[in-house]
Write an enzyme that holds these catalytic residues in place. Sequence first.
Site, PDB file in Angstrom:
ATOM      1  CD1 TRP A 135      -0.122  -1.503   3.088  1.00 41.08           C
ATOM      2  CD2 TRP A 135       0.681   0.709   3.105  1.00 41.08           C
ATOM      3  NE1 TRP A 135       0.818  -1.247   4.328  1.00 41.08           N
ATOM      4  CE2 TRP A 135       1.069  -0.145   4.318  1.00 41.08           C
ATOM      5  CE3 TRP A 135       0.985   1.945   3.187  1.00 41.08           C
ATOM      6  CZ2 TRP A 135       1.952   0.394   5.378  1.00 41.08           C
ATOM      7  CZ3 TRP A 135       1.784   2.546   4.188  1.00 41.08           C
ATOM      8  CH2 TRP A 135       2.206   1.918   5.138  1.00 41.08           C
ATOM      9  CD  GLU A 233      11.523  -3.502  -1.590  1.00 39.71           C
ATOM     10  OE1 GLU A 233      11.543  -3.736  -0.232  1.00 39.71           O
ATOM     11  OE2 GLU A 233      10.540  -2.499  -1.946  1.00 39.71           O
ATOM     12  CG  LEU A 234      10.840  -9.483   2.006  1.00 43.14           C
ATOM     13  CD1 LEU A 234      11.206 -10.552   2.465  1.00 43.14           C
ATOM     14  CD2 LEU A 234       9.512  -9.611   1.409  1.00 43.14           C
ATOM     15  CB  CYS A 267      10.842  -1.092   2.046  1.00 42.50           C
ATOM     16  SG  CYS A 267       9.400  -1.468   2.064  1.00 42.50           S
TER      17      CYS A 267
END
Length: 461
Positions: A135, A233-234, A267
């Site tokens: 989001w 992709e964390l 991130c």
Amino acid sequence: MSEAIYTVTNPATGEVEETFPTATDDEVMAALERAYAARERWRKVPLEEKIAIIERVAAEYDSRQEELARIIGDEMGKPYGDATGEVWLSGDIHAYNAKHAPEVLADEELDLGERDGRAYMRKEPVGVIVGVMPWNYPYYQVARFAAPNLLLGNVILLKHAPQCPRSAKVIEEIYHAAGVPKDVYQNLYATNEQIAMLIDDPRVQGVSLTGSERAGSAVGERAGRNLKKAVLELGGSDPFIVLPDADIDKAVEDGILGRFENSGQACNAAKRFILIGDETYDKFVPKFAEAVAGLKMGDPHDESTNIGPLVTEAAAKGIQARIDDAVDAGAEVVVGGKRPDGPGAYVTPTVLAGVTPQMRAWSEEIFGPVAVMYKAADEDEAVRIANDTLFGLGASVHSSDVDAALRVADRLESGMVSINEAPGSSSELPFGGVKRSGFGRELGTYGFDEFCNKRMIRIAG
């Protein structure tokens, strides 16, 4: 019809504005059937036609900037300046990929040495792939996944975050209006269980997820069990290292941008500020705190707003709990620290100092407007603190001596490093991490490589 989980809840007011019906299992499988049937047709469309379509997508983002920015302001609270910037970047990503597709997808001749004949590598699509998007950057995240893969010839099933059903819908409309066939890009209001069902299906060849460590573990495990390619992709807990000879005013400016863009919900945001030496710490922290105190928090649609609401009330409570946990354990609040009165999922921009390894804030990701200050005696300690986390997405190093900055950067466990600038993202630069920040690369020309069959063709002499 299953329960609606895709809901626009305006985080500035807490009001539910719209709900969208969750897909049924039959609808999801029908979408897969259509996608699988479309894969050969889309593969055969000449590259120049695909390029023209993606160029039209870029033009749509450019011409609808105001409208698209307002949608995500209502969905997840993105401040107006950040929202318009994201829309622009999404268009630019499509334009960049369209421009470079011919050279990236051209056959690569292989050196056969003294042997007769010729051989080359050809990049070909793998077929149907699934995207699971977050989001925090509703347009950008889809753009960097979808643009190269559509040009390559892959077919996409896209599950967006439940907080972003309007932007998910308009993204699909943009692709279809530009000429992407309806079965080649499909938006699905799917459940996590339905995504697992798709990964299990042999007609799906891969999955890309940007999201939490927990979600990445679940998707990565499912993909591995089914021998499917995954790009993950964390999270990140990115260090921002300031050497003693750095331009402090410039470092403060970069730090504010790097930490508080998108209200701190990025991130690869600068999250841990590691200042080498007492003098550096004593200069940087007061100036940084003063700048943080000057940030304007408020209506995300107000062009002067720097900090909007967080995506949900639950997210705001979670960030405040991290702050309170650190303070209860002895951390110092330099500025901020308490949520404002009134409606909305707001968290006051906060600077914490005196954080110790026993506190969650030491190495865990704080996904909101909180900056943590660390004092390091020297470069060795700075590197040790920087690497003392399970994450390894990005980092930045600040020094008037570029060689010194590179010396530190070379010791960091991260997928990306910025020297003397705020961490960020751009169309031409690869993006991705190591450790529990995931694996795989997107952006630049690297996005073409993740879901392609690199077929070797050998022709005898």
